[in-house]
Design a protein around this motif. Structure first.
Motif, PDB file in Angstrom:
ATOM      1  N   SER A 104       0.842  -1.213   0.000  1.00 48.84           N
ATOM      2  CA  SER A 104       0.000   0.000   0.000  1.00 48.84           C
ATOM      3  C   SER A 104       0.866   1.248   0.000  1.00 48.84           C
ATOM      4  O   SER A 104       0.549   2.232  -0.688  1.00 48.84           O
ATOM      5  N   THR A 141      -2.458  -9.707   2.090  1.00 52.91           N
ATOM      6  CA  THR A 141      -2.803  -8.305   1.829  1.00 52.91           C
ATOM      7  C   THR A 141      -3.552  -8.187   0.511  1.00 52.91           C
ATOM      8  O   THR A 141      -4.574  -7.502   0.419  1.00 52.91           O
ATOM      9  N   LEU A 142      -3.061  -8.885  -0.501  1.00 55.68           N
ATOM     10  CA  LEU A 142      -3.651  -8.755  -1.830  1.00 55.68           C
ATOM     11  C   LEU A 142      -5.031  -9.405  -1.904  1.00 55.68           C
ATOM     12  O   LEU A 142      -5.942  -8.863  -2.534  1.00 55.68           O
ATOM     13  N   ASN A 180      -7.127  -9.626   0.400  1.00 61.23           N
ATOM     14  CA  ASN A 180      -8.066  -8.794   1.151  1.00 61.23           C
ATOM     15  C   ASN A 180      -8.374  -7.469   0.467  1.00 61.23           C
ATOM     16  O   ASN A 180      -9.241  -6.736   0.926  1.00 61.23           O
ATOM     17  N   ASP A 181      -7.620  -7.169  -0.594  1.00 62.10           N
ATOM     18  CA  ASP A 181      -7.863  -5.926  -1.310  1.00 62.10           C
ATOM     19  C   ASP A 181      -9.057  -6.123  -2.231  1.00 62.10           C
ATOM     20  O   ASP A 181      -9.046  -6.987  -3.102  1.00 62.10           O
ATOM     21  N   GLU A 231     -10.078  -4.458  -4.639  1.00 58.96           N
ATOM     22  CA  GLU A 231      -9.835  -4.180  -6.060  1.00 58.96           C
ATOM     23  C   GLU A 231      -9.198  -5.368  -6.782  1.00 58.96           C
ATOM     24  O   GLU A 231      -9.447  -5.591  -7.959  1.00 58.96           O
TER      25      GLU A 231
END
Lengths: 386, 368
Positions: free
Chosen positions: A84, A123-124, A126-127, A129
């Motif tokens: 991020s 992390t990805l 949970n994104d 987008e």
């Protein structure tokens, strides 16, 4: 009176809708930059190096960029502490808001993968987008180099090029399409270990064009990269895990030392049976292969009863030896069950506690394998030889 | 709904929408966390238990004709008990609606409106529910009857299209977290059918009182099927759910749906349909709070009551500080509140009323 009330309420709703939409913070397509590939590598001072391949709008001028690799994309790299933060840095100097909705592939360097990539994958996923279906690729070269040289063959759009793993898997079986969701699920699954697509500089082509290739698979255990499968081993992996679609396999001819026979294999079904003896898994694989002969010679006819039987026997022993070697490599070298044998073994356990206590993924390294291959040959000839 | 009595289908869908709303938000996640891979066995088990419980409730209702729980409370313990029951029911409905709307709006903000103000999102939902209640109560029922089949269909779509990604072996080990958690502690999961609270109220609104058993059992089957489908798809798609937790359970499954390269993500379509679901849910709750309060406390100005109800829900939903609190309120506090109100307090009143009524009937027979 009633119509007045309705009018007031309607006005109130419209005001609220305007407020909700937060009109000042709406981004138009000109304010956005769409990332088509995201790369992660070891940065300086032990932090993260984030590389983004960004699609250029048709109106954008690619000549202004020093780092663009093709006319339709721009590649940008920053050192950062988190994904991020890196995106925010790039946002600041490109003057647009980066959007990951169209990200097709996540490229991670081999060096970083050896250290463990679970936090980045979490992390990805949970994104909101990032699509769960974008591919996960482990690059043997620097991610920056990989992305800059991932120039598509026969394609103008890099984004479309990244979608080709599926086609490659269907035609060659030399790699497998692994999505972010597959990778994340396999990591958490107690039945199997994850794999990712393996990428490198082109090794098959003699063109020396510096382009990249996606060939083989990267193997993970406990969230760390533990090894890799070359394109042949990937074939055995696909066959054993029942994900095989199609390939052309060339085996030495049983009739002549200098000749080879090409077989088109279009159907493979593997039955797995697992026994646990003294805490050690004994894995039986019964592989059924359906193949067609593609090679032909002027002076011999492979399609006689005796010759078919001889080729079938030879193919059986060839496949058996290769698959057995491959399976022992996964257990002894990697200690990683990437073929989901655990999903069969779990049938022998009643509760999650029993299964967790047994620790399948820990015990897989002590497995014994018994492979049996049964090949059925069919002709694909138009003209038979003598 | 006083103006127009509910027919068979309308009554079923009214109960189903309440249960589905909770399933979309949290229930599958909670059940999977409790029971692990044996969640589907637990659902079948609690469905059988709840069906038996409901048949028993119907039996208890039988001597009272078309009276709802409020009237029976009055019969059992006079006006004091009726007031007490009303306060418990209103608190229950206000509590859960404020938690649910807060939870859904937080998730909506994540998925749809990252820049929107949460306060305004909640406000928009409550305002719409107030308007619906202000103009026509019959419209809630009609809109609900139209929408519920669509919502049920979304779950089937999610299940069918995500099946390609599913792995059947994730149902194993078959007994999940053990017999104790599946069958003994698992009994507590009957709170998933907390929507049955409306069965205690709806009886006085039914066109045909004889339909009560059919309405209840059909609603239970619909809700159980929806729960089973959502748990099955979550369990077979996401192995991490067995040990972890997530928000907006069913939304996760919709993210896995990919209809070719032209429609790579259709999750927002489901979210759009669920917005209507939550609007209806809130409208129904506000309607019933208004109805209970009017029946018990003889409120003359219904509009003021409506605004007051909406205001309480709005303020209560803003009291929650973060999603961790929302999770605790919805999965722990609500669980025991639902068990207490739906499965202990209300049946207790019915049992006492039933015994009292039978005694009276026997006495009357002896006198004759």
């Amino acid at each position: 009176m009633k119509s007045k009330k309705i009018l007031i309420i309607m006005l109130l709703i419209i005001l609220i809708l305007f407020y909700i939409s937060n009109i000042r913070s709406i981004y138009t397509i000109d304010d956005m930059a769409y990332v088509i590939a995201l790369g992660l590598d070891n940065g300086d001072n032990n932090n993260l190096e984030l590389t983004l391949q960004i699609a250029l709008h048709s109106s954008s001028d690619s000549k202004g960029s020093s780092s663009s690799q093709s006319s339709s994309t721009l590649t940008s790299t920053v050192d950062c502490n988190s994904i991020s933060e890196g995106i925010n840095y790039i946002n600041s100097y490109i003057g647009k808001k980066l959007n990951l909705s169209y990200c097709k592939v996540i490229v991670i360097s081999e060096k970083l993968a050896e250290k463990g990539i679970n936090d980045y994958i979490s992390t990805l996923i949970n994104d909101i987008e990032v699509r769960p279906y974008c591919d996960v690729l482990i690059s043997k070269c620097d991610t920056k180099y990989f992305l800059q040289n991932s120039e598509p063959y026969l394609e103008k759009l890099s984004a479309k090029y990244y979608e080709n793993e599926e086609i490659s898997e269907k035609i060659t079986g030399f790699t497998q399409e692994i999505s972010l969701l597959d990778f994340y699920n396999d990591y958490y699954d107690t039945f199997k270990d994850p794999v990712a697509i393996l990428g490198d500089q082109n090794s098959l082509s003699k063109d020396n064009d510096g382009k990249t290739e996606k060939l083989g698979l990267a193997v993970f255990h406990n969230g760390n990269l533990v090894g890799e499968l070359d394109y042949n081993e990937t074939l055995w992996h696909l066959m054993v895990s029942n994900k095989f679609k199609n390939t052309v396999l060339t085996i030495p001819s049983p009739f002549s030392d200098s000749e080879y026979i090409s077989l088109q294999i279009s159907s493979v079904k593997t039955k797995k049976k697992i026994n646990i003896i003294n805490n050690t898994p004994l894995i039986n694989c019964d592989v059924s292969v359906s193949a067609r002969i593609l090679s032909a010679t002027m002076n011999s006819n492979y399609m006689t009863k005796e010759n078919i039987s001889e080729i079938e026997d030879f193919a059986n022993s060839y496949l058996k030896s290769n698959i057995t070697d491959y399976l022992y490599k996964t257990s002894l070298v990697f200690g990683a069950d990437i073929d989901s044998f655990g999903s069969e073994a779990v049938k022998k356990f009643a509760t999650q506690e029993d299964w967790d206590n047994y620790n399948w993924l820990g015990n897989y390294s002590s497995s014994f394998f018994n492979v049996d291959v049964n090949t059925k040959l069919r002709s694909s000839y138009l003209i038979l030889g003598i | 709904m006083n103006e127009e009595k509910l027919n068979y289908l309308e009554a079923i869908f009214l109960i189903v929408i309440v249960m589905i709303t909770h399933i979309i938000l949290e229930f599958p996640n909670v059940i999977i966390k409790d029971c692990g891979t044996s969640s589907f066995i637990n659902i079948i088990f609690i469905t059988i238990l709840v069906s038996l419980f409901f048949i028993f409730i119907c039996k208890l209702f039988s001597p009272f004709g078309g009276n709802n729980i409020l009237a029976i409370s009055e019969y059992v313990g006079g006006k004091k008990l009726k007031k007490c029951t009303s306060i418990i029911y209103c608190s229950y409905l206000l509590f859960i609606s404020s938690v649910v709307i807060r939870n859904f709006c937080e998730n909506l903000k994540i998925v749809y409106f990252p820049n929107a103000n949460l306060l305004m999102l909640i406000g928009a939902f409550i305002l719409t529910a107030v308007i619906v209640n202000k103009f026509s109560s019959g419209s809630i029922v009609k809109a609900n009857t139209l929408l519920v089949p669509l919502i049920l269909l979304t779950m089937i779509v999610v299940f069918v299209f995500s099946i390609k990604q599913a792995s059947i072996s994730r149902f194993l080990p078959i007994l999940g977290n053990g017999l104790n958690k599946t069958f003994l502690k698992g009994i507590l999961n009957i709170y998933s059918f907390g929507g049955l609270i409306y069965m205690y109220l709806i009886i006085s609104d039914l066109k045909n009182i004889q339909d009560l058993k059919k309405v209840g059992l059909t609603s239970i089957i619909f809700s159980a099927s929806y729960l089973l489908l959502s748990v099955s798809s979550l369990l077979t798609l996401f192995p991490f759910l067995v040990k972890g937790s997530n928000v907006l359970s069913v939304y996760l499954s919709t993210r896995t749906i990919r209809l070719g390269k032209f429609l790579p993500r259709i999750d927002t379509i489901f979210m759009f349909i669920w917005i209507f679901n939550f609007l209806l849910y809130l409208s129904i709750i506000i309607y019933y709070v208004k109805k209970i309060a009017t029946e018990t406390f003889s409120v003359k100005n219904k509009s003021s009551l409506l605004y007051f109800t909406a205001f309480i829900i709005f303020v209560a939903s803003l009291l929650v500080q973060n999603s961790l609190q929302t999770y605790f309120l919805e999965n722990t506090v609500y669980k025991y509140f639902a068990l207490l109100v739906v499965f202990i307090y209300s049946p207790a009143i019915l049992i006492i009323g039933y015994v009292k009524k039978n005694k009276e009937l026997k006495k009357a027979k002896v006198e004759i």
